[in-house]
Design an enzyme around this catalytic site. Structure first.
Site, mmCIF file in Angstrom:
data_model
loop_
_atom_site.group_PDB
_atom_site.id
_atom_site.type_symbol
_atom_site.label_atom_id
_atom_site.label_comp_id
_atom_site.label_asym_id
_atom_site.label_seq_id
_atom_site.Cartn_x
_atom_site.Cartn_y
_atom_site.Cartn_z
ATOM 1 N N HIS A 153 28.703 34.484 18.653
ATOM 2 C CA HIS A 153 27.708 34.216 17.596
ATOM 3 C C HIS A 153 28.298 33.386 16.460
ATOM 4 O O HIS A 153 27.814 33.462 15.332
ATOM 5 C CB HIS A 153 27.140 35.519 17.012
ATOM 6 C CG HIS A 153 26.707 36.526 18.034
ATOM 7 N ND1 HIS A 153 25.413 36.640 18.496
ATOM 8 C CD2 HIS A 153 27.426 37.450 18.719
ATOM 9 C CE1 HIS A 153 25.340 37.601 19.393
ATOM 10 N NE2 HIS A 153 26.555 38.109 19.562
ATOM 11 N N SER A 274 33.387 6.894 4.472
ATOM 12 C CA SER A 274 32.071 6.692 3.882
ATOM 13 C C SER A 274 32.156 5.536 2.907
ATOM 14 O O SER A 274 33.165 5.356 2.229
ATOM 15 C CB SER A 274 31.648 7.966 3.153
ATOM 16 O OG SER A 274 30.657 7.649 2.190
ATOM 17 N N LYS A 280 35.659 11.104 2.230
ATOM 18 C CA LYS A 280 35.095 11.466 3.531
ATOM 19 C C LYS A 280 35.908 10.955 4.697
ATOM 20 O O LYS A 280 36.502 9.893 4.675
ATOM 21 C CB LYS A 280 33.661 10.901 3.664
ATOM 22 C CG LYS A 280 32.627 11.632 2.838
ATOM 23 C CD LYS A 280 32.358 13.053 3.291
ATOM 24 C CE LYS A 280 31.430 13.148 4.448
ATOM 25 N NZ LYS A 280 30.037 12.894 4.181
ATOM 26 N N GLU A 287 30.442 13.089 17.122
ATOM 27 C CA GLU A 287 28.984 13.200 16.941
ATOM 28 C C GLU A 287 28.231 12.348 17.967
ATOM 29 O O GLU A 287 27.179 12.744 18.472
ATOM 30 C CB GLU A 287 28.592 12.772 15.521
ATOM 31 C CG GLU A 287 29.079 13.747 14.462
ATOM 32 C CD GLU A 287 28.867 13.194 13.059
ATOM 33 O OE1 GLU A 287 27.988 13.705 12.361
ATOM 34 O OE2 GLU A 287 29.580 12.252 12.659
#
Ligand code: ARG
Length: 455
Positions: A153, A274, A280, A287
């Protein structure tokens, strides 16, 4: 090619909807190999004389060299790779080119080309997946006893080792490879010679062409040969499953790279910055692997829907079989390469993993198991006692193995100081020696086997 029957040429929109050359040019190598095998057979069977066959074969070699050097010319009037090549052959060698299409049809021709292409694609993917397995095994070996929290979980559950976690993906990829090799074995029958749908009256030798193209045997039913694309769907289904596995690994890297986790530092080579937030470091490659899985599944769905309910034998709908397979293959090959690169170069922050494993009461099960083993207490009761110990630790703000013995004894008098030996995360993982368990010696044994499997 069918000028004998038709008085008018196609409307331009017809040309456009009909043409597959913009995408099926990717089959050119397979198309030429199929034609060379076919004409060699026609000559040996005395269906075409040897001089014509030699001219055809030589012309096909010339065309292959042209395609290699300049690409396949995309001429929508010529519709597809088969006709583009045949018309170039006629330019090169004259009317003898017209003998190549004896005893075959584009229906068995395209089925053969596509099987050959998918077979190569499978070999490609298998090599890529083997590389990923090697990367996983190498990193697992380095971290066979690095403790990290294991989750259920996405909640800290029991300590495991990073090596064990990485080897879980090794097993998934091993099954993925077996799905591809199953697909390859089923695919490896040659449809060439089935002709349009019913076979041919010429005295062909389909065993000869099958062998020349590396197939195990010719297919056994001419209708089936030209009308099924289950081999392409086998590929897409195997690709979907592999992509789903890759997307899970990608997702874990994304979570692990986030600041609250901090389990990994993704390499610069697979991250982006970024334009506005200088701090970043985004896990874009991971992704995109996660995203590509959706597109690959979409390709599989597309071909399923194309094939659903089609009557035998060939229908033009089936021309749409190729784009989803090409797209899925390109996406999968990229995804495998990207994940392999990330696995090879990611920095694992094992100190951070250990700290979190130690902070989440992850050895609670070990305490309950100890009560069962040493105290003869039924597991359900042990679970309850342990729950109270966890509550006490939480309240005191300490890990379980730092609770004073008095506190533990107050919860249950049967607890004594031997319990501390099982409450550390190292003791916990070392104890899980069941087959396939997370104990470092179990993990190392599986790694040794895996290295043998990989050869
Ligand atoms: N370009 C076609 C395809 O990919 C080749 C087969 C054409 N056959 C036909 N009967 N029109 O399916």
């Amino acid at each position: 090619m069918w000028g004998g029957r038709f008085a008018a040429g196609p409307a331009s929109i017809m040309r456009e909807i009909n043409a597959s050359i913009p995408f099926d040019k990717r089959l050119w190598k397979q198309d030429i190999a199929g034609s060379k095998a076919h004409v060699a057979m026609l000559a040996r069977q005395g269906i075409v004389d040897q001089a014509d066959a030699d001219a055809i074969s030589g012309g096909l070699d010339t065309i292959a060299a042209e395609y290699e050097a300049h690409g396949v010319p995309v001429n929508l009037d010529l519709e597809d790779i088969h006709m583009v090549t045949e018309s170039r052959l006629a330019e090169l060698i004259g009317p003898a080119a017209g003998r190549l299409h004896t005893a075959r049809s584009r229906n068995d021709q395209v089925a053969t080309d596509f099987r050959l292409w998918v077979r190569d694609a499978i070999d490609d993917v298998e090599a890529g997946l083997a590389g990923l397995q090697r990367a996983l095994v190498a990193r697992a070996q380095d971290h066979a006893d690095a403790v990290m929290p294991g989750f259920t979980h996405l909640q800290s559950a029991q300590p495991v080792t990073l090596g064990h976690h990485l080897m879980a993906y090794y097993e998934m990829v091993r099954r993925d490879r077996s799905r591809f090799s199953d697909a390859r074995a089923r695919l490896n029958e040659c449809p060439l010679g089935a002709a349009a749908l019913a076979g041919t009256g010429f005295p062909t030798d389909r065993h000869m062409t099958a062998a020349a193209l590396g197939f195990a045997r010719p297919t056994d039913n001419s209708l089936d040969s030209v009308s099924d694309r289950d081999f392409a769907l086998d590929y897409l289904m195997a690709a979907t499953q592999a992509a789903l596995h890759l997307s899970r690994l990608a997702e874990e890297f994304i979570i692990w790279a986030s600041q609250p986790f901090g389990f990994v530092k993704l390499p610069d080579a697979y991250s982006t910055g970024s334009s506005i937030m200088p701090q970043k470091r985004n896990p874009d490659a991971a992704e995109l692997v996660r995203g590509h899985a959706g597109r690959i599944m979409g390709c599989m769905t597309a071909l399923c829907v194309t094939m659903k309910g089609l009557p035998l034998a060939y229908s033009k709908d089936m021309q749409d079989d190729k784009p989803p397979v090409f797209e899925a293959h390109d996406l999968l090959a990229l995804s495998i390469a990207a994940m392999t690169g990330m696995v090879e170069t990611v920095t694992f922050r094992t100190d951070r993993m250990r700290a979190l494993a130690e902070s989440g009461f992850a050895t609670a099960t070990d305490l309950a198991d100890w009560l069962v083993r040493e105290g003869g207490i039924p597991f359900r009761e042990a679970h309850h006692i342990t729950g109270r110990a966890v509550a006490a630790a939480e309240q005191a703000g300490v890990p379980l193995d730092q609770l004073p013995l008095d506190t533990l004894k107050a919860i249950d008098a049967r607890i004594d100081d031997r319990v501390y030996a099982v409450l550390t995360v190292d003791a916990s993982v070392a104890s899980r020696r069941s087959h396939g368990g997370t104990a470092p010696d179990q993990v190392r044994a599986r790694i040794a086997q895996a290295k043998e499997e990989l050869g």
